[in-house]
Enzyme design. Sequence first.
Site, PDB file in Angstrom:
ATOM      1  N   ASP A 544       0.822  -1.202   0.000  1.00 32.34           N
ATOM      2  CA  ASP A 544       0.000   0.000   0.000  1.00 32.34           C
ATOM      3  C   ASP A 544       0.864   1.263   0.000  1.00 32.34           C
ATOM      4  OD1 ASP A 544      -2.292   1.522   0.051  1.00 32.34           O
ATOM      5  OD2 ASP A 544      -3.207   0.405   1.694  1.00 32.34           O
ATOM      6  N   GLU A 547       3.431   5.058  -3.646  1.00 28.00           N
ATOM      7  CA  GLU A 547       3.740   6.158  -4.584  1.00 28.00           C
ATOM      8  C   GLU A 547       5.131   6.785  -4.382  1.00 28.00           C
ATOM      9  OE1 GLU A 547      -0.469   5.367  -4.162  1.00 28.00           O
ATOM     10  OE2 GLU A 547       0.979   6.035  -2.673  1.00 28.00           O
ATOM     11  N   ASP A 621      -7.799   4.412  -3.898  1.00 28.62           N
ATOM     12  CA  ASP A 621      -8.961   4.655  -3.038  1.00 28.62           C
ATOM     13  C   ASP A 621     -10.020   5.478  -3.780  1.00 28.62           C
ATOM     14  OD1 ASP A 621      -7.602   3.288  -1.071  1.00 28.62           O
ATOM     15  OD2 ASP A 621      -6.763   5.083  -0.176  1.00 28.62           O
TER      16      ASP A 621
END
Length: 938
Positions: A544, A547, A621
Amino acid sequence: MKRFAFFILFLLVTTKLLAVDAVETLQNGIKVHPKTGAAKTIEINVINSQIIRVQASPQNKIPQVKSLCVLPGLQSNAAFKVTQNASFAQLSTQDITVKISLVSGQISFTDRAGKVLLQETKRTFSPIAVDNDKGYTFQQVFTGIPGEAIYGLGQHQSDDFNYKHKSEDLFQYNTKVSVPFIMSTKNYGILWDNYSQSKYGDPRDYKDLNQFTLFNKNGKQGALTATYTNKGSAAIVRQESAIDYENLTTVKKFPVNFNFNNGAVVWEGSILPNNTDIYKFSLYYAGYTKVWLDGKLVVPERWRTSWNPNTFRFSFPLTKGKRSKIKLEWKPDGGVSYVGLKALSSSPIEKNGNISFWSEMGDKMDYYFVAGKNMDEVISGYRTLTGKASIMPIWAMGFWQSRERYKTQDELLNVVNEYRKRKIPLDNIVLDWSYWPENAWGSHQFDLKRFPDAKGMVDSVHQENAHIMISVWPKFYTTTKHFKQFSDKGWMYMQAVQDSIRDWIGEGYVGSFYDAYNPDAQKLFWKQMKDNLYVKGIDAWWMDASEPNIRDCTDMDYRKKLCGPTALGSSTKYFNAYALMNANAIYNGQREADHNKRVFLLTRSGFAGLQRYSTATWSGDIASRWEDLKAQIPAGLNFAMSGIPFWTMDIGGFCVEKRYGDSQLLFDKTGKETEDLKEWRELNLRWFQFGAFCPLFRSHGQFPYREIYNLAPEGHPVYKSLVYYDELRYRLMPYIYSLAGMAYHKDYTLMRSLAMDYAADQKTYTISDQFLFGSGLMVSPVYNYKARSREVYFPAGNPWYDFYSGKQIEGGRKLSIEAPLERIPLFVPGGAILPVGEVMQYSSEKKADDIEIRVYKGKDGKFSLYEDEGNNYDYEKGAFSTIDFEYLNDQDKLTIHKRKGSFNGMLSNRTFRIVIIGKNNKQEQVVRYNGNEIAIKF
């Protein structure tokens, strides 16, 4: 006269000598020093007969820099020929000719027939220095081909599909995955090898609305009227020359007493442009947002949760000397929220259909031109450069259930047990974040109050013939032992720690992310995972915030400070490839720990080359909204056409409007469906129907819970349809796993735009809401509430069949197709061969010894049934089998060819139930197959 002739001869010889000096032939190409232009040195290298590398530098030599995305040591055996004259040098392979001007350095690429595929025009360099790191900002513009469509660039959320005449900002963020690769319907691609923030198309930033002459709602020049209202408070009216509240810094410009929880804002007035043009607008929004121009609702209501804004782009014509009314209504949805509206005049690059790549920082310009006979060959070239796609374990092709989040091990195990009890197929359960003690993010330890026996939990999942994936972030609280192991070596990004940034958990804790660009830090990251999690039997990894997302909603400059400096250089130069480096850490770490257990990673970000690390990406998300459902279709297609074959999304969307949570509570209390609950169920069902035909099939999101039995009670039409498509996914497993095998062995793409298979039909180029799942299924998702039909385009040159009824439809037309709540429109092209198995509760429950082979008449067809052991890497050593099916339409003949290859556990004998489906008839025949060729005539 003799003197004049001698002078001419002297000039010709001198010119020839100068030309020779300007071109240096290399072992794998040529090096050129143009007389003019931005680049002093250009190197053209042959990778193979269809792939050419171009490097350019304003220096007298090309800097040698290791690529992060292209495989090292690519050796070419392709023959090439170099010719030159006073003006040009030319390098030709069997398939491509590259011509470079010795004056300007501009390059053109042509095919064997001499047709120009791509041609450079403008190239620029300008020096840039960040901290102690130096490099260049640069841009390369190419002339595109009229009529082509451009796909790729990763996964973005503005509902864009064909990037011809469009632009995209390439950086990583939650819901935004940037991959610097494009592919044209004219069968070429460009891989732009740079890791900084980049831009495709127009390189300009959007500007505030004060670029126009502004008038407030009363007609007074100077600004728009902003009216702030709060429940129970007097309205605040301000005159504002910009709508720019897009990050944690700019939101401070809101009125001090503005309450985001109960507030609303309306900006209104008029804008007067300096030029007549079709202007581009960029809306940045969280909360509920609408935009009108000249009284037209140009942006119907859109919503995003307060902490995770989205960007939506639109265009509108404005006329010089004419005021256009503008109105933006915005209602925040709790907490600090964000909104912005900016604009740009149209770009010559976009108008002309040119292709452009701009990068903020690099040592040199470095790109690869990839040609092919079709788009599949172009993607194969991309994977030649960046690595083959691994075959995911077969269980990963099944259904995954996830939730944000299972708070205890009992919650998680009860879900697995409930699926098994109800006989609803399931292969994977996902344990999302915060299974650790509240103050120990990054410890990889379980909170023993909630997970008293993590190893026992994993074992219990395995006993139910399911698998477990666990969330691991590259994030560490400063109080953990793991943080100190990194920080002691200088392998942590420390800006967040120095600034004492606290996250959103409990009282808030200080932490940061490790530097994945450091090879030794990668090894430590995996060791910590192995020692604490892998030893418990965890099957797969959910990476998760890769980035990396250290803090939500910061401005770009501060994001770069938080993400560096890296081991390789400034975060400005190495901004986009973190997820690739992080995936490398786990993939190579696990293969070293257990070389024959298939690795499987799911990451929220990605970059070129991700596929070589057995890694898939999900779309972040996203919101539980119909517009987000629709946007996932082009997002997934462009990601697949960026060369990375495995993609998924949160079926049902992640972030949920409050009204759905309320309706779930009302349902629990009264036993009746509210209108919101009806919409919630329909939204999830339509999303699930779409998700069943994506490369990976995964349900996830915030409350309300997404388990099939929590979405609707047994016997409800929604429940029945959810179970039907889950079971259909497993019935199609022989087909789906064969596609996964093709992704490795033939560089295939599972989720395909219509243009990939029907490029001759240009109407397919802009169809963004239909797609092919393999070449044998055309999927037409329904993305409007209460829609019971939708328009479907049937590509020309093929008859089509309704998957459910077998009814034939002629291609080359658009039709309104019924779409009852329980069914997604699904079609099969003539010539398709579909293997269909039995319903299974998990992917390895039954051997495929009795398969229905559906053959659809109307065209010749082929299909290769691929099988291997499903969970190890023996396929890399040749342990797999294929059975080729070939149908000749004119002869009405199906040939099942001799089986090729073998592997442990392979079926020697099996039953094929052949079903031939034609326009007005269906024929069936049972065949016993022992591996030898069989021909069946109908």
